[in-house]
Design an enzyme around this catalytic site. Structure first.
Site, PDB file in Angstrom:
ATOM      1  N   PHE A 201       1.929  -3.613   3.826  1.00  0.00           N
ATOM      2  CA  PHE A 201       2.315  -4.947   4.267  1.00  0.00           C
ATOM      3  C   PHE A 201       3.808  -5.163   3.982  1.00  0.00           C
ATOM      4  O   PHE A 201       4.341  -4.691   2.981  1.00  0.00           O
ATOM      5  CB  PHE A 201       1.510  -6.018   3.518  1.00  0.00           C
ATOM      6  CG  PHE A 201       0.099  -6.195   3.998  1.00  0.00           C
ATOM      7  CD1 PHE A 201      -0.410  -5.453   5.040  1.00  0.00           C
ATOM      8  CD2 PHE A 201      -0.733  -7.130   3.392  1.00  0.00           C
ATOM      9  CE1 PHE A 201      -1.720  -5.626   5.481  1.00  0.00           C
ATOM     10  CE2 PHE A 201      -2.037  -7.323   3.815  1.00  0.00           C
ATOM     11  CZ  PHE A 201      -2.539  -6.566   4.858  1.00  0.00           C
TER      12      PHE A 201
ATOM     13  N   LYS B  58      -9.382   8.375   3.029  1.00  0.00           N
ATOM     14  CA  LYS B  58      -9.884   7.020   2.775  1.00  0.00           C
ATOM     15  C   LYS B  58     -11.310   6.844   3.307  1.00  0.00           C
ATOM     16  O   LYS B  58     -11.998   5.903   2.910  1.00  0.00           O
ATOM     17  CB  LYS B  58      -8.973   5.973   3.418  1.00  0.00           C
ATOM     18  CG  LYS B  58      -7.631   5.767   2.723  1.00  0.00           C
ATOM     19  CD  LYS B  58      -6.844   4.648   3.368  1.00  0.00           C
ATOM     20  CE  LYS B  58      -5.493   4.436   2.715  1.00  0.00           C
ATOM     21  NZ  LYS B  58      -4.531   5.505   3.025  1.00  0.00           N
TER      22      LYS B  58
ATOM     23  N   HIS C 131      -2.378   7.948   6.607  1.00  0.00           N
ATOM     24  CA  HIS C 131      -2.652   6.653   5.988  1.00  0.00           C
ATOM     25  C   HIS C 131      -4.027   6.166   6.452  1.00  0.00           C
ATOM     26  O   HIS C 131      -4.839   5.750   5.638  1.00  0.00           O
ATOM     27  CB  HIS C 131      -1.561   5.658   6.366  1.00  0.00           C
ATOM     28  CG  HIS C 131      -1.667   4.352   5.662  1.00  0.00           C
ATOM     29  ND1 HIS C 131      -1.638   4.246   4.288  1.00  0.00           N
ATOM     30  CD2 HIS C 131      -1.809   3.080   6.137  1.00  0.00           C
ATOM     31  CE1 HIS C 131      -1.757   2.964   3.943  1.00  0.00           C
ATOM     32  NE2 HIS C 131      -1.869   2.242   5.045  1.00  0.00           N
TER      33      HIS C 131
ATOM     34  N   GLU D 202      -0.439   4.606  13.873  1.00  0.00           N
ATOM     35  CA  GLU D 202      -0.053   5.833  13.170  1.00  0.00           C
ATOM     36  C   GLU D 202      -0.153   7.041  14.093  1.00  0.00           C
ATOM     37  O   GLU D 202       0.689   7.953  14.031  1.00  0.00           O
ATOM     38  CB  GLU D 202      -0.922   6.047  11.931  1.00  0.00           C
ATOM     39  CG  GLU D 202      -0.484   7.255  11.111  1.00  0.00           C
ATOM     40  CD  GLU D 202      -1.264   7.437   9.827  1.00  0.00           C
ATOM     41  OE1 GLU D 202      -0.819   8.238   8.978  1.00  0.00           O
ATOM     42  OE2 GLU D 202      -2.320   6.776   9.664  1.00  0.00           O
TER      43      GLU D 202
ATOM     44  N   CYS E 176       0.804  -1.224   0.000  1.00  0.00           N
ATOM     45  CA  CYS E 176       0.000   0.000   0.000  1.00  0.00           C
ATOM     46  C   CYS E 176       0.837   1.274   0.000  1.00  0.00           C
ATOM     47  O   CYS E 176       0.273   2.367   0.004  1.00  0.00           O
ATOM     48  CB  CYS E 176      -0.956  -0.018   1.191  1.00  0.00           C
ATOM     49  SG  CYS E 176      -2.060  -1.439   1.158  1.00  0.00           S
TER      50      CYS E 176
ATOM     51  N   HIS F 169      -9.760   2.291   0.465  1.00  0.00           N
ATOM     52  CA  HIS F 169      -8.308   2.098   0.430  1.00  0.00           C
ATOM     53  C   HIS F 169      -7.903   1.580  -0.947  1.00  0.00           C
ATOM     54  O   HIS F 169      -8.193   0.433  -1.296  1.00  0.00           O
ATOM     55  CB  HIS F 169      -7.911   1.119   1.524  1.00  0.00           C
ATOM     56  CG  HIS F 169      -6.443   0.984   1.748  1.00  0.00           C
ATOM     57  ND1 HIS F 169      -5.501   1.552   0.931  1.00  0.00           N
ATOM     58  CD2 HIS F 169      -5.749   0.321   2.715  1.00  0.00           C
ATOM     59  CE1 HIS F 169      -4.294   1.266   1.377  1.00  0.00           C
ATOM     60  NE2 HIS F 169      -4.421   0.510   2.461  1.00  0.00           N
TER      61      HIS F 169
END
Length: 420
Positions: free
Chosen positions: A407, A340, A308, A319, A168, A345
């Site tokens: 990831f 988002k 994010h 975060e 991502c 996403h």
């Protein structure tokens, strides 16, 4: 080419392109985001019931690429490549279709998953109809660098056609790579960002099996709810976001309109877990700090963060800790938003789209709201913009950070600033 002893070239943003769940262009996407409009809706395809998918909604593309691409282009490109071509052509036209030697023009377009639709569709063709019926362009269509290759061919870009694949964070890393290529003299102009087209039964089933997706099938437009105490996972989305980036002197020489400056990039890795980020946010904080330092800015220069903020219970909290770790007491002075909440996403395209939105935030001096935040998690003690857009100072120079995490423990932060 600049000498090794010269100051780093400033890299400016001269064109923007996007195709997203809320709009078919960058301006229509910005218009929707600015007023808090969700692009998440139910999936109506037959394969939802056929595979008995536990999640039945997504942030689907707003405008079909078939509306702007030729039939042969649709046929020969995976949807991820189609999205990239649409956004690249918009960004290129927005930049004024600059005249640049092909050897000084490059492409860096990331994708986290690549051509999953092509791969699995053609596997089905092979399985049911035999090898002679497999489409001859299957491999170039399914490879993750297919979109970057398609755009480089379309623009005759010969300085490089790169494809960072970092989950991502792929699109943000593509922009960071483009920044570095212009700085080190490999290119004068870059088309950079990310694309993703993974709203397919297999990724949906796999993410659901991980319990990563929201299960709010009864109210999909309210499912992506970053920072809310009732958040229960992310909403998968699709689309592309791209920028035309130029060396400042190249842009000024041709009288280009400049949206702002891509001023710095920071990258790190957690080496903690294959999917979960390091819970205290050490690596994410380091990426933010490095982006700000790379931009020649100080922590107190940052007025805004496009986070994010995927809407996962663990990720949003990590975060938040990273932001506090990086900014300390200045955290309370930073206005944060989570777009988002409206787009879902976009996986490998997420950071790129959010960098486009961050550039527009600084350009218009207006921060879009986070929607679906009804009850902010008390552990997420950030100044989150909600309800409606918030104006930024009309006179001061402004800087912002865009965060992207993926990831594998990948962390990428981009620092942007207004241009004068």
């Amino acid at each position: 080419m600049p000498s090794s002893t010269s100051s780093p070239r400033r890299v400016v943003i001269t064109g923007l392109g996007a195709t997203t769940p809320v709009g078919g262009t960058a301006p229509t996407t910005w218009e929707a985001i600015s007023v808090g409009r969700s692009g998440v809706r139910p999936l109506t395809q037959d394969w939802v019931a056929e595979h008995e998918l536990p999640v039945t909604f997504a942030g689907q593309i707003h405008t079909s690429p078939a509306e702007t691409l030729a039939k042969v282009e649709v046929r020969r490109n995976d949807p991820s490549g189609q999205f990239a071509l649409v956004a690249a052509r918009e960004a290129w036209a927005d930049a004024g279709s600059p005249e640049v030697e092909p050897e000084r023009l490059g492409v860096a377009i990331g994708s986290g998953i690549g051509g999953v639709w092509t791969l699995l569709d053609q596997w089905e063709v092979l399985r049911t109809r035999g090898p002679r019926r497999v489409f001859p362009l299957t491999v170039p269509m399914l490879m993750p660098n297919g979109p970057a290759a398609a755009v480089s061919l379309d623009l005759s870009a010969r300085a490089g056609a790169h494809c960072p694949v970092s989950a991502c964070a792929s699109g943000a890393e593509g922009m960071g790579l483009a920044l570095q290529m212009i700085r080190n003299g490999r290119a004068d102009v870059m088309v950079a960002g990310g694309t993703e087209a993974a709203i397919h039964p297999l990724p949906i089933a796999a993410f659901a099996a991980m319990t990563a997706l929201s299960g709010r099938n009864d109210e999909p437009e309210r499912a992506s709810r970053p920072y809310d105490v009732d958040r229960d996972g992310f909403v998968i989305g699709e689309g592309a976001g791209l920028m035309v980036l130029e060396a400042e002197e190249h842009a000024l020489a041709r009288g280009a309109t400049i949206y702002g400056e891509l001023a710095g990039v920071g990258m790190s890795s957690d080496a903690y877990h294959i999917t979960a980020g390091e819970p205290e946010g050490a690596g994410a904080a380091r990426a933010m700090e490095e982006a700000i330092s790379d931009a020649g800015l100080g922590l107190r220069d940052i007025a805004h963060i496009n986070a994010h903020a995927t809407s996962t219970p663990v990720g949003d909290l990590a975060e938040t800790r990273a932001i506090h770790r990086a900014f300390g007491e200045h955290t309370q002075d930073i206005a944060v938003t989570a777009t988002k909440s409206m787009t879902g996403h976009l996986l490998g395209a997420a950071g790129a789209l959010e960098a486009v939105l961050t550039a527009l935030t600084l350009h218009h001096r207006q921060i879009p709201p986070t929607i679906n935040l009804d009850n902010q998690d008390p552990e997420i003690d950030l100044d989150v913009v909600t309800g409606q857009a918030r104006a930024l100072s009309a006179d001061a120079d402004l800087a912002a950070v865009n965060n992207s995490f993926g990831f594998g423990g990948v962390n990428v932060a981009l620092a942007l600033r207004t241009y004068r």
